[in-house]
Design an enzyme around this catalytic site. Sequence first.
Site, mmCIF file in Angstrom:
data_model
loop_
_atom_site.group_PDB
_atom_site.id
_atom_site.type_symbol
_atom_site.label_atom_id
_atom_site.label_comp_id
_atom_site.label_asym_id
_atom_site.label_seq_id
_atom_site.Cartn_x
_atom_site.Cartn_y
_atom_site.Cartn_z
ATOM 1 C CG HIS A 276 0.921 -63.780 -8.965
ATOM 2 N ND1 HIS A 276 1.687 -63.063 -9.598
ATOM 3 C CD2 HIS A 276 1.414 -65.304 -8.962
ATOM 4 C CE1 HIS A 276 2.889 -63.703 -9.343
ATOM 5 N NE2 HIS A 276 2.735 -64.794 -8.962
ATOM 6 C CB THR B 77 -2.033 -60.227 -11.160
ATOM 7 O OG1 THR B 77 -1.550 -61.494 -11.175
ATOM 8 C CG2 THR B 77 -2.739 -60.137 -9.868
ATOM 9 C CD1 TRP B 78 -3.614 -58.179 -17.257
ATOM 10 C CD2 TRP B 78 -3.295 -57.219 -15.335
ATOM 11 N NE1 TRP B 78 -4.779 -57.359 -17.120
ATOM 12 C CE2 TRP B 78 -4.798 -56.840 -15.762
ATOM 13 C CE3 TRP B 78 -2.848 -56.768 -14.032
ATOM 14 C CZ2 TRP B 78 -5.376 -56.194 -15.173
ATOM 15 C CZ3 TRP B 78 -3.525 -55.917 -13.224
ATOM 16 C CH2 TRP B 78 -4.982 -55.502 -13.933
ATOM 17 C CG HIS B 79 1.680 -61.200 -12.653
ATOM 18 N ND1 HIS B 79 1.669 -60.851 -11.219
ATOM 19 C CD2 HIS B 79 2.024 -59.998 -13.318
ATOM 20 C CE1 HIS B 79 1.717 -59.698 -11.041
ATOM 21 N NE2 HIS B 79 2.113 -58.876 -12.306
ATOM 22 C CB SER B 80 -0.720 -65.481 -17.808
ATOM 23 O OG SER B 80 -2.032 -64.756 -17.594
#
Length: 413
Positions: free
Chosen positions: A184, A403-406
């Site tokens: 994201h 957003t650290w949602h990889s």
Amino acid sequence: MKKLETYEVQPDRPTHGYSGPIKVSSGRCKLGAGEEFIRVGTTYHKRQYAEDTDDLETCDTYSPWAKYVDGTTGRRSDTAHHYVYNQAHNSNLQIWVGKRVKRVIFQDKRATGVEFTSDPVSCPDASQSSSIVRASKLVVVSAGALGSPAILERSGIGAEAILKRCDIQQLVDLPGVGENFRDHNGVFVPYFAADGATTMDPLWRGKESAIQENLAQWKIDGNSLIAQNGTEAKIKWRPDDEELKAMDSAFQPRWKEFFQDRPDKAVAIFSICAGFPGLLLSNHHRNYLVAFYYTLYPASAGSVHINLCENGQEGIDFNTGFLDDPSDIVPLNFGYKKMREIFRRMPSYGGEVHAGHPCFPEGSAAICGETTGPVDLNAPDLIYTAEDDEAIDRYHRDCMQTTWHSLGTCAMK
């Protein structure tokens, strides 16, 4: 999803669980900014309100943003306490920390074990010799979107060209390993909070008196900032017809191809955080609000692969791919403008933190500084010139972040 949670917000919701270990609530400590965000969103932005939009379908509706926190005790409900620490009696579970996986061991094409060493960063004095643990049934690789493809490639699973340059014998030809990296695309924009607004800033700045006061109250009844993360409201936004017309044409093909006929797919999340957790702001005596927005399905894709550095050591060749597709920046540019208008109408609005906003041309009517209060709910929107739009575009290319949602890099194909 239903099995893991105890949903405390509303009873009898078909997509929620009510007997799991993870408590979900809005917490007992309330901040006013979230309610203001919803109130302006449902009036100025002309969107609906619902108590629960976490049903995998509802979009374009303002709602509270529940948290993984026990609504009675104010204690965080986390994986470690509910799935790990309470398993000390379980002889089938062993957790070895400070280890780094080198590769998966195979016999023929069956995974039978894992080779690992001590991590030189967290355990610098430990031996770096390799050890092997054998599997009786299966090996699960779960090292995230960055770590998992590296382990697979070191194990001989991946694209031939990648493995050959690292002198690794290929075991399985899977060119999808390490490809299709996605995340994201997020932006966090700071504003001043009006005097008297309650935010997380004293706690996040480490103000000792605020920490002790909130800890004491939290231990009594769970009702303090300790049980907060500052984020209480959101909308999973889809543009309406008027907004689509206002957006750059570069987004139109992506809208028609991916979003138009999927009403459960939001373009972005718009939200508010009561407090600024970063280091950008120099005035440590002020309170802040942060507008944050991130796109949920960007078209751009990157990659992550192992390589050999000049010194012969293994490195990571990481390309985020962020904003490579021209459609991805369009919702961010629109989101900045829309969130700006929402914030300008909130009672807690105290103006803009200049250093955290686009650098508009001198004399631009789009410049907003610090102020003493909001504009009227029916005030006209700000007007932007082509030069202003270019400044917003540059701002997002400079400031957009993970957003650290990889995800996406371990498709087994």
